[in-house]
Design a protein around this motif. Structure first.
Motif, PDB file in Angstrom:
ATOM      1  N   ALA A 242      37.469  35.132  25.610  1.00 40.65           N
ATOM      2  CA  ALA A 242      36.015  35.110  25.820  1.00 40.65           C
ATOM      3  C   ALA A 242      35.633  34.012  26.810  1.00 40.65           C
ATOM      4  CB  ALA A 242      35.299  34.898  24.484  1.00 40.65           C
ATOM      5  N   GLN A 243      36.277  32.846  26.687  1.00 43.77           N
ATOM      6  CA  GLN A 243      36.008  31.757  27.625  1.00 43.77           C
ATOM      7  C   GLN A 243      36.462  32.125  29.039  1.00 43.77           C
ATOM      8  OE1 GLN A 243      34.404  28.684  26.824  1.00 43.77           O
ATOM      9  NE2 GLN A 243      33.922  29.979  25.062  1.00 43.77           N
ATOM     10  N   SER A 244      37.583  32.830  29.127  1.00 37.21           N
ATOM     11  CA  SER A 244      38.103  33.233  30.441  1.00 37.21           C
ATOM     12  C   SER A 244      37.173  34.232  31.113  1.00 37.21           C
ATOM     13  CB  SER A 244      39.503  33.841  30.296  1.00 37.21           C
ATOM     14  OG  SER A 244      40.402  32.900  29.749  1.00 37.21           O
ATOM     15  N   LYS A 245      36.612  35.144  30.336  1.00 37.82           N
ATOM     16  CA  LYS A 245      35.664  36.105  30.897  1.00 37.82           C
ATOM     17  C   LYS A 245      34.412  35.404  31.411  1.00 37.82           C
ATOM     18  CE  LYS A 245      37.329  40.004  28.138  1.00 37.82           C
ATOM     19  NZ  LYS A 245      37.069  40.925  27.013  1.00 37.82           N
ATOM     20  N   SER A 246      33.960  34.394  30.680  1.00 34.72           N
ATOM     21  CA  SER A 246      32.810  33.602  31.141  1.00 34.72           C
ATOM     22  C   SER A 246      33.154  32.869  32.428  1.00 34.72           C
ATOM     23  CB  SER A 246      32.388  32.599  30.061  1.00 34.72           C
ATOM     24  OG  SER A 246      31.947  33.263  28.903  1.00 34.72           O
ATOM     25  N   MET A 247      34.383  32.350  32.494  1.00 34.50           N
ATOM     26  CA  MET A 247      34.848  31.670  33.702  1.00 34.50           C
ATOM     27  C   MET A 247      34.821  32.618  34.901  1.00 34.50           C
ATOM     28  SD  MET A 247      38.696  30.244  34.385  1.00 34.50           S
ATOM     29  CE  MET A 247      39.294  29.978  36.056  1.00 34.50           C
ATOM     30  N   LEU A 248      35.308  33.843  34.705  1.00 35.56           N
ATOM     31  CA  LEU A 248      35.299  34.828  35.790  1.00 35.56           C
ATOM     32  C   LEU A 248      33.883  35.087  36.302  1.00 35.56           C
ATOM     33  CD1 LEU A 248      37.869  37.613  34.798  1.00 35.56           C
ATOM     34  CD2 LEU A 248      38.145  35.787  36.448  1.00 35.56           C
ATOM     35  N   GLN A 249      32.953  35.213  35.380  1.00 29.68           N
ATOM     36  CA  GLN A 249      31.563  35.473  35.770  1.00 29.68           C
ATOM     37  C   GLN A 249      30.990  34.319  36.578  1.00 29.68           C
ATOM     38  OE1 GLN A 249      29.576  36.335  32.080  1.00 29.68           O
ATOM     39  NE2 GLN A 249      30.369  38.424  31.951  1.00 29.68           N
ATOM     40  N   GLU A 250      31.463  33.103  36.297  1.00 29.86           N
ATOM     41  CA  GLU A 250      30.945  31.917  36.977  1.00 29.86           C
ATOM     42  C   GLU A 250      31.510  31.745  38.377  1.00 29.86           C
ATOM     43  OE1 GLU A 250      28.676  29.623  36.086  1.00 29.86           O
ATOM     44  OE2 GLU A 250      28.175  30.713  34.258  1.00 29.86           O
ATOM     45  N   VAL A 251      32.821  31.955  38.545  1.00 30.34           N
ATOM     46  CA  VAL A 251      33.459  31.533  39.803  1.00 30.34           C
ATOM     47  C   VAL A 251      34.150  32.641  40.580  1.00 30.34           C
ATOM     48  CG1 VAL A 251      33.800  29.201  38.910  1.00 30.34           C
ATOM     49  CG2 VAL A 251      35.646  30.869  38.698  1.00 30.34           C
ATOM     50  N   VAL A 252      34.291  33.832  40.009  1.00 26.50           N
ATOM     51  CA  VAL A 252      35.072  34.886  40.668  1.00 26.50           C
ATOM     52  C   VAL A 252      34.157  36.042  41.069  1.00 26.50           C
ATOM     53  CG1 VAL A 252      36.939  36.556  40.372  1.00 26.50           C
ATOM     54  CG2 VAL A 252      37.174  34.258  39.423  1.00 26.50           C
ATOM     55  N   THR A 253      34.364  36.544  42.288  1.00 21.49           N
ATOM     56  CA  THR A 253      33.622  37.710  42.773  1.00 21.49           C
ATOM     57  C   THR A 253      34.548  38.922  42.750  1.00 21.49           C
ATOM     58  OG1 THR A 253      32.239  36.342  44.208  1.00 21.49           O
ATOM     59  CG2 THR A 253      32.333  38.708  44.694  1.00 21.49           C
ATOM     60  N   CYS A 254      34.132  39.973  42.072  1.00 16.11           N
ATOM     61  CA  CYS A 254      34.940  41.193  41.952  1.00 16.11           C
ATOM     62  C   CYS A 254      34.233  42.333  42.671  1.00 16.11           C
ATOM     63  CB  CYS A 254      35.139  41.566  40.475  1.00 16.11           C
ATOM     64  SG  CYS A 254      36.029  40.321  39.503  1.00 16.11           S
ATOM     65  N   ASN A 255      34.886  42.855  43.720  1.00 11.69           N
ATOM     66  CA  ASN A 255      34.412  44.046  44.396  1.00 11.69           C
ATOM     67  C   ASN A 255      35.305  45.214  44.002  1.00 11.69           C
ATOM     68  OD1 ASN A 255      32.342  42.651  45.654  1.00 11.69           O
ATOM     69  ND2 ASN A 255      33.597  42.113  47.412  1.00 11.69           N
ATOM     70  N   LYS A 256      35.156  46.327  44.694  1.00  5.03           N
ATOM     71  CA  LYS A 256      35.873  47.539  44.301  1.00  5.03           C
ATOM     72  C   LYS A 256      37.383  47.321  44.240  1.00  5.03           C
ATOM     73  CE  LYS A 256      36.480  52.389  45.569  1.00  5.03           C
ATOM     74  NZ  LYS A 256      36.174  53.448  46.555  1.00  5.03           N
ATOM     75  N   ASP A 257      37.987  46.894  45.349  1.00  5.52           N
ATOM     76  CA  ASP A 257      39.435  46.700  45.410  1.00  5.52           C
ATOM     77  C   ASP A 257      39.798  45.273  45.794  1.00  5.52           C
ATOM     78  OD1 ASP A 257      40.172  49.381  44.791  1.00  5.52           O
ATOM     79  OD2 ASP A 257      39.586  49.963  46.814  1.00  5.52           O
ATOM     80  N   THR A 258      38.850  44.364  45.656  1.00  4.23           N
ATOM     81  CA  THR A 258      39.061  42.991  46.104  1.00  4.23           C
ATOM     82  C   THR A 258      38.477  42.011  45.100  1.00  4.23           C
ATOM     83  OG1 THR A 258      38.824  43.747  48.395  1.00  4.23           O
ATOM     84  CG2 THR A 258      38.711  41.393  48.018  1.00  4.23           C
ATOM     85  N   VAL A 259      39.183  40.918  44.885  1.00  2.00           N
ATOM     86  CA  VAL A 259      38.693  39.823  44.041  1.00  2.00           C
ATOM     87  C   VAL A 259      38.932  38.533  44.807  1.00  2.00           C
ATOM     88  CG1 VAL A 259      39.064  38.526  41.907  1.00  2.00           C
ATOM     89  CG2 VAL A 259      39.118  41.021  41.862  1.00  2.00           C
ATOM     90  N   PHE A 260      37.944  37.641  44.846  1.00  2.00           N
ATOM     91  CA  PHE A 260      38.153  36.372  45.538  1.00  2.00           C
ATOM     92  C   PHE A 260      37.376  35.255  44.844  1.00  2.00           C
ATOM     93  CE2 PHE A 260      34.626  38.556  47.591  1.00  2.00           C
ATOM     94  CZ  PHE A 260      33.666  37.556  47.759  1.00  2.00           C
ATOM     95  N   GLN A 274      42.669  29.353  33.329  1.00  2.00           N
ATOM     96  CA  GLN A 274      43.116  29.843  34.638  1.00  2.00           C
ATOM     97  C   GLN A 274      44.162  30.947  34.469  1.00  2.00           C
ATOM     98  OE1 GLN A 274      44.296  26.849  37.538  1.00  2.00           O
ATOM     99  NE2 GLN A 274      43.044  25.309  36.518  1.00  2.00           N
ATOM    100  N   ARG A 275      45.111  30.702  33.559  1.00  2.00           N
ATOM    101  CA  ARG A 275      46.191  31.668  33.365  1.00  2.00           C
ATOM    102  C   ARG A 275      45.636  33.009  32.864  1.00  2.00           C
ATOM    103  NH1 ARG A 275      48.861  28.999  29.900  1.00  2.00           N
ATOM    104  NH2 ARG A 275      50.155  27.871  31.390  1.00  2.00           N
ATOM    105  N   ARG A 276      44.728  32.941  31.923  1.00  2.00           N
ATOM    106  CA  ARG A 276      44.152  34.182  31.389  1.00  2.00           C
ATOM    107  C   ARG A 276      43.247  34.859  32.411  1.00  2.00           C
ATOM    108  NH1 ARG A 276      45.605  30.944  27.459  1.00  2.00           N
ATOM    109  NH2 ARG A 276      46.382  31.840  25.498  1.00  2.00           N
ATOM    110  N   ALA A 277      42.554  34.062  33.213  1.00  2.00           N
ATOM    111  CA  ALA A 277      41.725  34.641  34.272  1.00  2.00           C
ATOM    112  C   ALA A 277      42.592  35.395  35.279  1.00  2.00           C
ATOM    113  CB  ALA A 277      40.931  33.547  34.974  1.00  2.00           C
ATOM    114  N   PHE A 278      43.757  34.850  35.581  1.00  2.00           N
ATOM    115  CA  PHE A 278      44.714  35.517  36.477  1.00  2.00           C
ATOM    116  C   PHE A 278      45.065  36.899  35.951  1.00  2.00           C
ATOM    117  CE2 PHE A 278      49.344  36.288  37.033  1.00  2.00           C
ATOM    118  CZ  PHE A 278      49.367  36.551  38.402  1.00  2.00           C
ATOM    119  N   HIS A 279      45.351  36.995  34.661  1.00  2.00           N
ATOM    120  CA  HIS A 279      45.728  38.293  34.081  1.00  2.00           C
ATOM    121  C   HIS A 279      44.526  39.233  33.978  1.00  2.00           C
ATOM    122  CE1 HIS A 279      49.927  37.442  33.234  1.00  2.00           C
ATOM    123  NE2 HIS A 279      49.570  36.240  32.875  1.00  2.00           N
TER     124      HIS A 279
END
Length: 468
Positions: A242-260, A274-279
């Motif tokens: 749950a914390q990793s998903k919140s982290m993704l929402q804060e710092v990661v941009t997810c497009n159709k076939d791209t994440v940055f 970080q490790r769980r966000a990677f997966h």
């Protein structure tokens, strides 16, 4: 079946994990072995208490010929005696192995769960009850410790999880195999044993026959300790996910076939997140995570995060690239630039031309004073040697006479100076004159174009990025 010590053992476990509710329909997977027959008898014994509708399903995997078919028939007779609706199914494990190049256990499991899902849908079942027990849990955790380095693997076999339109439940995880045999004797349940359970050709059986007995010599309650550990690990893992998903929402941009993401912003978080966000990123990008994705890919990813060098790319399975561009890290699938974009494509005037990076170039006739920005270029119509205009992507050796500079500069060096990510360079649009001169590296640099005055007639080019 009387409410004996079996009920005293199972009832608190089932209450704690909320495995049943009243008026539910429970589909029971029954193989004819001791575990599943005990589970069936137990659920039948409490069906009046819980107002349950109990249905049994038995699957012939086609691996032991007549013997496995007789197992299903045996289960059907027991269900008739108990007054339990029975559903028998048959699957072809060997055919799936041949088609998908899978091992016996993997192929059997996939087909088995496909049947379970179909029957749950057909019967409207709320629960699928399976007879995994405490010894299975110990074996699973040991196998994963040997084969994997992912801490989440220590969550073991879940007591309850979502499946089809309901849940899978495993009420017997609090019992050892010895206890199951003892209860079967107590209640006069006669199981049929699968001889393959004794073969050490299967990894699980090696742990079952050689490793688990040694652990039980030290503590015969080891299954309870491991079960408690897996439950705690599950609780911890759910929190961290749950914390990793919140982290993704804060710092990661997810497009159709791209994440940055920005590397510094990503690395602020604890390594466990970080490790769980990677997966989570990999699960987002892959429809199905490839089997050849290994722990080495994770190590390479974290090594890349810490490197000072820019424009470094890792190759992941199925053409997934992980590229570090200065402070940006990007996951993207390899996009092949079509061959036609490597040769000149004429620009429609007036008209709209599609570009290799998905953007568009609009060409119009204009007159008057020039008001240019980074996304527009005006070319005097008096420069007849430049027409017709064309576009293509870069090729080796491309150079440009940059406006404001004395002399030419390589396109490659301009990309480096402008810090254009490496993955964008091969599809970056270039605009050329008919004489072969490079007029515009779109959005970056413009060539020195001789014009008689700042007022006149022009062809105006306007670049518009893709909205995706």
């Amino acid at each position: 079946m009387s409410r004996s010590t079996l009920y005293d053992k199972l009832a608190p476990f089932m209450r704690r994990h909320q495995l049943l509710y009243k008026d539910a329909t429970v589909l029971v997977g029954v193989s004819g072995g001791a575990d599943s027959l005990l589970l069936l008898h137990y659920l039948v014994s409490v069906q009046d208490l819980w107002r349950l509708k109990v249905i049994a399903v038995s699957i012939d995997h086609g691996l032991r010929g007549k013997e496995s078919a007789e197992d299903v028939q045996y289960v059907e007779r027991i269900c008739d005696n108990l007054g339990v609706p029975f559903i028998g199914k048959q699957v072809d494990v060997n055919r799936r192995k041949e088609i998908h190049k899978e091992g016996t256990q993997i192929a059997a499991r996939i087909l088995r769960y496909q049947v379970f899902e179909e029957v749950m849908e057909e019967t409207g079942s709320d629960f699928l009850a399976l007879a995994h027990h405490g010894d299975d849990q110990v074996e699973t955790v040991l196998m994963r410790m040997v084969r994997q380095s992912n801490p989440a693997a220590l969550t073991g076999i879940p007591v309850k999880r979502k499946f089809a339109k309901g849940h899978i439940i495993r009420p017997l995880l609090c019992l050892s195999k010895d206890e199951i045999y003892r209860y079967c004797r107590e209640f006069h349940i006669v199981p049929r044993e699968d001889p393959s359970n004794k073969s050490i050709a299967y990894t699980r059986n090696f742990f079952r026959l050689h490793v688990l007995p040694l652990l039980k010599q030290q503590d015969h309650q080891v299954h309870l300790h491991v079960q408690e550990m897996t439950e705690r690990m599950t609780e911890d893992e759910e929190f961290l996910q749950a914390q990793s998903k919140s982290m993704l929402q804060e710092v990661v941009t997810c497009n159709k076939d791209t994440v940055f993401f920005n590397i510094d912003a990503f690395r602020v978080y604890p390594i466990a997140l970080q490790r769980r966000a990677f997966h989570l990123i990999l699960n987002y990008l892959y429809k199905e995570v490839p089997p050849d994705l290994s722990s080495q890919h994770e190590k390479d990813f974290f090594s890349l995060l810490g490197r000072d060098k820019s424009n470094v790319t890792l190759d992941f399975p199925k053409s997934l690239k992980v590229t570090k561009n200065y402070q940006e890290l990007r996951f993207h699938f390899l996009s092949q630039v079509k061959k036609e974009w490597r040769v000149h494509q004429f620009i429609k005037v007036p008209g709209v031309t599609s570009l290799p990076n998905g953007a568009t170039l609009t060409a119009t006739y204009a007159s008057g004073a020039i008001h240019e920005d980074s996304d527009t270029l005006h070319i005097p119509t008096e420069c007849e040697s430049l027409f017709p205009l064309s576009t293509r992507v870069r090729i080796q050796g491309d150079r440009m006479k940059v406006r404001g500079l004395n002399g030419h500069k390589k396109v490659k060096d301009i990309f480096i100076d402008e810090k254009v990510p490496a993955y964008q360079r091969d599809s970056w649009p270039l605009i050329f004159g008919a004489d072969g001169s490079l007029l515009w590296i779109v959005g970056l640099k413009k060539a020195e174009i001789e014009r008689k005055s700042s007022v006149g007639k022009y062809i105006a080019l306007t670049y518009t990025e893709s909205s995706e």
